[in-house]
Design a protein around this motif. Structure first.
Motif, short mmCIF file in Angstrom:
data_model
loop_
_atom_site.label_atom_id
_atom_site.label_comp_id
_atom_site.label_asym_id
_atom_site.label_seq_id
_atom_site.Cartn_x
_atom_site.Cartn_y
_atom_site.Cartn_z
N PHE A 33 -57.15 -55.43 60.58
CA PHE A 33 -56.73 -56.81 60.79
C PHE A 33 -55.22 -56.89 60.59
O PHE A 33 -54.64 -56.14 59.82
CB PHE A 33 -57.46 -57.74 59.81
N LEU A 34 -54.60 -57.82 61.32
CA LEU A 34 -53.16 -57.99 61.21
C LEU A 34 -52.77 -59.37 61.70
O LEU A 34 -53.57 -60.07 62.33
CB LEU A 34 -52.41 -56.93 62.03
N ILE A 35 -51.56 -59.75 61.41
CA ILE A 35 -51.00 -61.03 61.84
C ILE A 35 -49.81 -60.73 62.73
O ILE A 35 -48.95 -59.91 62.37
CB ILE A 35 -50.58 -61.87 60.62
N LEU A 36 -49.77 -61.39 63.87
CA LEU A 36 -48.65 -61.22 64.80
C LEU A 36 -47.83 -62.50 64.89
O LEU A 36 -48.36 -63.59 64.71
CB LEU A 36 -49.16 -60.90 66.21
N HIS A 38 -44.25 -63.84 67.42
CA HIS A 38 -43.28 -63.49 68.46
C HIS A 38 -41.92 -63.95 67.99
O HIS A 38 -41.75 -65.09 67.58
CB HIS A 38 -43.66 -64.18 69.78
N ASN A 39 -40.94 -63.06 68.03
CA ASN A 39 -39.61 -63.42 67.54
C ASN A 39 -38.63 -63.80 68.64
O ASN A 39 -37.44 -63.87 68.43
CB ASN A 39 -39.03 -62.29 66.69
N GLY A 40 -39.16 -64.03 69.85
CA GLY A 40 -38.31 -64.38 70.98
C GLY A 40 -38.08 -63.22 71.92
O GLY A 40 -37.81 -63.41 73.09
N GLU A 41 -38.15 -62.01 71.40
CA GLU A 41 -37.95 -60.82 72.22
C GLU A 41 -39.19 -59.93 72.26
O GLU A 41 -39.53 -59.36 73.28
CB GLU A 41 -36.77 -60.01 71.70
N HIS A 42 -39.84 -59.77 71.11
CA HIS A 42 -41.02 -58.92 71.02
C HIS A 42 -41.92 -59.41 69.88
O HIS A 42 -41.55 -60.34 69.16
CB HIS A 42 -40.62 -57.45 70.80
N TYR A 43 -43.05 -58.77 69.72
CA TYR A 43 -43.98 -59.15 68.66
C TYR A 43 -43.71 -58.34 67.40
O TYR A 43 -43.31 -57.17 67.46
CB TYR A 43 -45.43 -58.93 69.09
N GLU A 44 -43.93 -58.99 66.27
CA GLU A 44 -43.84 -58.36 64.96
C GLU A 44 -45.19 -58.52 64.28
O GLU A 44 -45.93 -59.46 64.57
CB GLU A 44 -42.77 -59.02 64.10
N GLU A 45 -45.49 -57.62 63.36
CA GLU A 45 -46.77 -57.68 62.65
C GLU A 45 -46.54 -57.63 61.14
O GLU A 45 -45.52 -57.16 60.66
CB GLU A 45 -47.68 -56.52 63.05
N THR A 46 -47.55 -58.12 60.43
CA THR A 46 -47.58 -58.02 58.97
C THR A 46 -49.03 -57.93 58.53
O THR A 46 -49.94 -58.28 59.28
CB THR A 46 -46.85 -59.20 58.30
N ALA A 47 -49.23 -57.46 57.31
CA ALA A 47 -50.52 -57.43 56.64
C ALA A 47 -51.57 -56.58 57.34
O ALA A 47 -52.76 -56.83 57.22
CB ALA A 47 -51.05 -58.85 56.41
N ARG A 48 -51.16 -55.54 58.05
CA ARG A 48 -52.14 -54.67 58.72
C ARG A 48 -53.00 -53.97 57.66
O ARG A 48 -52.50 -53.41 56.71
CB ARG A 48 -51.45 -53.62 59.57
N GLY A 49 -54.32 -54.03 57.87
CA GLY A 49 -55.21 -53.34 56.95
C GLY A 49 -56.61 -53.94 56.96
O GLY A 49 -57.03 -54.55 57.95
N ARG A 50 -57.28 -53.79 55.87
CA ARG A 50 -58.64 -54.29 55.73
C ARG A 50 -58.64 -55.82 55.67
O ARG A 50 -57.66 -56.45 55.30
CB ARG A 50 -59.27 -53.72 54.47
N ALA A 52 -60.06 -57.87 53.61
CA ALA A 52 -59.84 -58.42 52.27
C ALA A 52 -58.37 -58.43 51.89
O ALA A 52 -57.95 -59.24 51.06
CB ALA A 52 -60.65 -57.64 51.24
N THR A 53 -57.58 -57.58 52.49
CA THR A 53 -56.15 -57.54 52.21
C THR A 53 -55.37 -58.47 53.13
O THR A 53 -54.45 -59.17 52.68
CB THR A 53 -55.62 -56.10 52.39
N ALA A 54 -55.72 -58.50 54.40
CA ALA A 54 -54.97 -59.26 55.39
C ALA A 54 -55.30 -60.75 55.39
O ALA A 54 -54.42 -61.58 55.62
CB ALA A 54 -55.20 -58.68 56.78
N ARG A 55 -56.55 -61.10 55.14
CA ARG A 55 -56.96 -62.51 55.27
C ARG A 55 -56.22 -63.44 54.31
O ARG A 55 -55.80 -64.53 54.72
CB ARG A 55 -58.47 -62.64 55.12
N PRO A 56 -56.03 -63.08 53.04
CA PRO A 56 -55.27 -63.97 52.16
C PRO A 56 -53.84 -64.22 52.65
O PRO A 56 -53.30 -65.31 52.45
CB PRO A 56 -55.27 -63.26 50.81
#
Length: 74
Positions: A33-36, A38-50, A52-56
């Motif tokens: 799971f991850l959160i994306l 868009h920064n205007g030019e490309h996509y960025e991600e955060t919280a990639r993982g299981r 239980a880790t990403a949902r909070p």
């Protein structure tokens, strides 16, 4: 707060939730799971993982989110 990194596609991406203005997307990719955003030019991600880790992180972003113009209108 989590660090945002450039998004690199690893498998088929599935978006299942989007914030009110489309700034953030809750996604699943290859069993992770991850959160994306868009920064205007490309996509960025955060919280990639299981879940239980990403949902909070997703829930905190949505709770503290301030509505902005959708990136495709800016």
């Amino acid at each position: 707060m989590n660090e945002w990194e450039p998004y690199i596609r690893r498998a088929r991406l599935r978006v299942t939730e989007t914030s009110c203005c489309g700034e953030y997307e809750w996604c699943c990719e290859g069993g992770q799971f991850l959160i994306l955003r868009h920064n205007g030019e490309h996509y960025e991600e955060t919280a990639r993982g299981r879940y239980a880790t990403a949902r909070p992180v997703w829930e905190a972003l949505i709770r503290d989110h301030r509505h902005t113009e959708p990136h495709w209108l800016a």
